[in-house]
Design an enzyme around this catalytic site. Sequence first.
Site, PDB file in Angstrom:
ATOM      1  N   ARG A  59      98.892 -55.182  71.459  1.00 44.61           N
ATOM      2  CA  ARG A  59      99.299 -54.352  70.327  1.00 44.61           C
ATOM      3  C   ARG A  59      98.141 -54.360  69.330  1.00 44.61           C
ATOM      4  O   ARG A  59      97.427 -55.356  69.195  1.00 44.61           O
ATOM      5  CB  ARG A  59     100.554 -54.906  69.667  1.00 44.61           C
ATOM      6  CG  ARG A  59     101.772 -54.943  70.577  1.00 44.61           C
ATOM      7  CD  ARG A  59     102.964 -55.555  69.856  1.00 44.61           C
ATOM      8  NE  ARG A  59     104.154 -55.591  70.711  1.00 44.61           N
ATOM      9  CZ  ARG A  59     104.496 -56.608  71.486  1.00 44.61           C
ATOM     10  NH1 ARG A  59     103.731 -57.704  71.523  1.00 44.61           N
ATOM     11  NH2 ARG A  59     105.588 -56.564  72.231  1.00 44.61           N
ATOM     12  N   LYS A  94     104.961 -60.860  69.102  1.00 43.58           N
ATOM     13  CA  LYS A  94     106.183 -60.789  68.303  1.00 43.58           C
ATOM     14  C   LYS A  94     106.987 -62.073  68.444  1.00 43.58           C
ATOM     15  O   LYS A  94     107.081 -62.641  69.528  1.00 43.58           O
ATOM     16  CB  LYS A  94     107.026 -59.588  68.756  1.00 43.58           C
ATOM     17  CG  LYS A  94     106.447 -58.237  68.353  1.00 43.58           C
ATOM     18  CD  LYS A  94     107.395 -57.116  68.742  1.00 43.58           C
ATOM     19  CE  LYS A  94     106.871 -55.763  68.256  1.00 43.58           C
ATOM     20  NZ  LYS A  94     107.785 -54.658  68.624  1.00 43.58           N
ATOM     21  N   HIS A 152      97.421 -47.234  70.229  1.00 36.62           N
ATOM     22  CA  HIS A 152      98.658 -47.331  71.008  1.00 36.62           C
ATOM     23  C   HIS A 152      98.546 -46.566  72.321  1.00 36.62           C
ATOM     24  O   HIS A 152      99.095 -46.992  73.347  1.00 36.62           O
ATOM     25  CB  HIS A 152      99.838 -46.809  70.182  1.00 36.62           C
ATOM     26  CG  HIS A 152     101.166 -47.322  70.650  1.00 36.62           C
ATOM     27  ND1 HIS A 152     101.464 -48.669  70.691  1.00 36.62           N
ATOM     28  CD2 HIS A 152     102.260 -46.676  71.114  1.00 36.62           C
ATOM     29  CE1 HIS A 152     102.701 -48.827  71.156  1.00 36.62           C
ATOM     30  NE2 HIS A 152     103.196 -47.634  71.426  1.00 36.62           N
ATOM     31  N   ARG A 155      96.806 -48.704  74.738  1.00 35.26           N
ATOM     32  CA  ARG A 155      97.731 -49.708  75.282  1.00 35.26           C
ATOM     33  C   ARG A 155      98.545 -49.091  76.430  1.00 35.26           C
ATOM     34  O   ARG A 155      98.740 -49.722  77.469  1.00 35.26           O
ATOM     35  CB  ARG A 155      98.640 -50.213  74.159  1.00 35.26           C
ATOM     36  CG  ARG A 155      99.774 -51.153  74.576  1.00 35.26           C
ATOM     37  CD  ARG A 155     100.427 -51.707  73.297  1.00 35.26           C
ATOM     38  NE  ARG A 155     101.788 -52.174  73.469  1.00 35.26           N
ATOM     39  CZ  ARG A 155     102.133 -53.411  73.841  1.00 35.26           C
ATOM     40  NH1 ARG A 155     101.190 -54.292  74.122  1.00 35.26           N
ATOM     41  NH2 ARG A 155     103.402 -53.753  73.943  1.00 35.26           N
ATOM     42  N   HIS A 182     106.453 -57.573  76.408  1.00 38.31           N
ATOM     43  CA  HIS A 182     107.803 -57.028  76.254  1.00 38.31           C
ATOM     44  C   HIS A 182     108.824 -58.105  76.602  1.00 38.31           C
ATOM     45  O   HIS A 182     108.749 -58.705  77.674  1.00 38.31           O
ATOM     46  CB  HIS A 182     108.021 -55.835  77.187  1.00 38.31           C
ATOM     47  CG  HIS A 182     107.272 -54.610  76.779  1.00 38.31           C
ATOM     48  ND1 HIS A 182     107.024 -53.555  77.637  1.00 38.31           N
ATOM     49  CD2 HIS A 182     106.714 -54.254  75.594  1.00 38.31           C
ATOM     50  CE1 HIS A 182     106.342 -52.612  77.007  1.00 38.31           C
ATOM     51  NE2 HIS A 182     106.145 -53.014  75.769  1.00 38.31           N
ATOM     52  N   TYR A 200     107.389 -46.685  81.951  1.00 35.95           N
ATOM     53  CA  TYR A 200     106.276 -46.391  82.842  1.00 35.95           C
ATOM     54  C   TYR A 200     106.717 -46.150  84.282  1.00 35.95           C
ATOM     55  O   TYR A 200     105.878 -46.021  85.170  1.00 35.95           O
ATOM     56  CB  TYR A 200     105.265 -47.547  82.823  1.00 35.95           C
ATOM     57  CG  TYR A 200     104.695 -47.822  81.459  1.00 35.95           C
ATOM     58  CD1 TYR A 200     103.757 -46.966  80.891  1.00 35.95           C
ATOM     59  CD2 TYR A 200     105.103 -48.932  80.721  1.00 35.95           C
ATOM     60  CE1 TYR A 200     103.247 -47.199  79.629  1.00 35.95           C
ATOM     61  CE2 TYR A 200     104.591 -49.182  79.457  1.00 35.95           C
ATOM     62  CZ  TYR A 200     103.664 -48.314  78.922  1.00 35.95           C
ATOM     63  OH  TYR A 200     103.161 -48.553  77.668  1.00 35.95           O
TER      64      TYR A 200
END
Length: 317
Positions: free
Chosen positions: A156, A180, A256, A259, A282, A291
Site C-alpha cells: 500500500r 493494517k 494504487h 499495486r 488482505h 482479481y
Amino acid sequence: MVDLGRVHVESFLEMMSAERGAAANTLESYERDLEDVSSFLHERGIRLTEAASADLAAYLSSLARKGFKASSQARRLAAMRQFYKFLYAEGLRTDDPTGILDAPKKGRPLPKTMGVDEVGKLLAQAEAEAADTAPGQLQRLRMLALLELLYATGMRVSELVSLPARVLDQEGRFLIIRGKGNKERLVPLSHSAISALKSYGRLLAAENAAGKQPQESPWLFPAASKEGYLPRQVFARDLKNLAIRAGLTPSMISPHVMRHAFASHLLANGADLRVVQELLGHSDISTTQIYTHVLEERLQQLVQTHHPLAKQAKKHE
C-alpha cells in the site's frame, strides 16, 4: 372491482412529501417506478396493492433480463419497499411483500491496472532519469526505488512511504512490512528493487555525511512534512509526471494502480490466490477475489492448451 392502486400511490406520495419532506425529483422517481411495477403486474392480472413477494421478485427478474443495472434494480426495490411499508402502516395490507426480497448484488468494479509493457516503460524512464548525475539525482533515485519496491511487493502506498530507514541495513531478499492493524508480513524483493534501494541508500548516506540533508531521519524516504516522510500525495503527483515523460496516460496511473498491476501480473503468471492475498496484506480472501477475472482468463488458456479434448479439436480444425 375498481383497482385502488393509483389512489394509494397518490396517498403514498403525499405522505412522503408532507411527513418525510421528500424532494420533487424523488417523488417523481417513486411515481415512475411504481407505475412501471403496476404496469408489469397488470399484464399478469395482478393489482398493485395485492401483489405477493413472488410477483415482485418476478418483476425484479424481468428488469435483470432486460439488462437493467443492479443500481437501477435496487432503486426500484427501494420504491416498492417504501410503498408497501406505507400500505402496511395504514392498515391497507396485513403484510409487507418486500420483506423477504434481496437487494440485487452490485458487481464489484474491476480494478484499474497496467500492462507489463506499461510498467516496463515507467521503470525504464525512472531508471534512465536516475542515472543522470546532475543536481537532484537523489530525488530521481528515490523515485526509482519507490517504483521498484512498489512493483516488487505490491505494498500500500501508505506502507511504502513510511518505511523505516533501517531497511537499508538489512541483508537478504525479504522485507518486513507493517500493515493494517500493525500486522507484519514478509515479502520478497526483486534483484532490481534491491539494486535501486542500495543506489538510493548510498547517495542518501553521502548527502547526510556532507550535511546536505537537514538532519538524519528515521525514515527511508525523509521529507519536510508533518510526519517526517514523503507524503503519499507528493509521490502520486510525481508518479503522474513521470508517466507523462514516459509517454503514458497519467490519469490511468497511480500508486494504487501499480499495486493492482503487481497482483494481476503475479496471478497471470501462475501465482496462487492465497499467496497474493498474503503478499497484499488482505485479511480476507474475499478482498483478493477482485482479481479472479485474471485467474479465469488463465484457466481458460490452460484448458484450451492442455485439455485432451481441446487438443483433439485442434487436430480436426
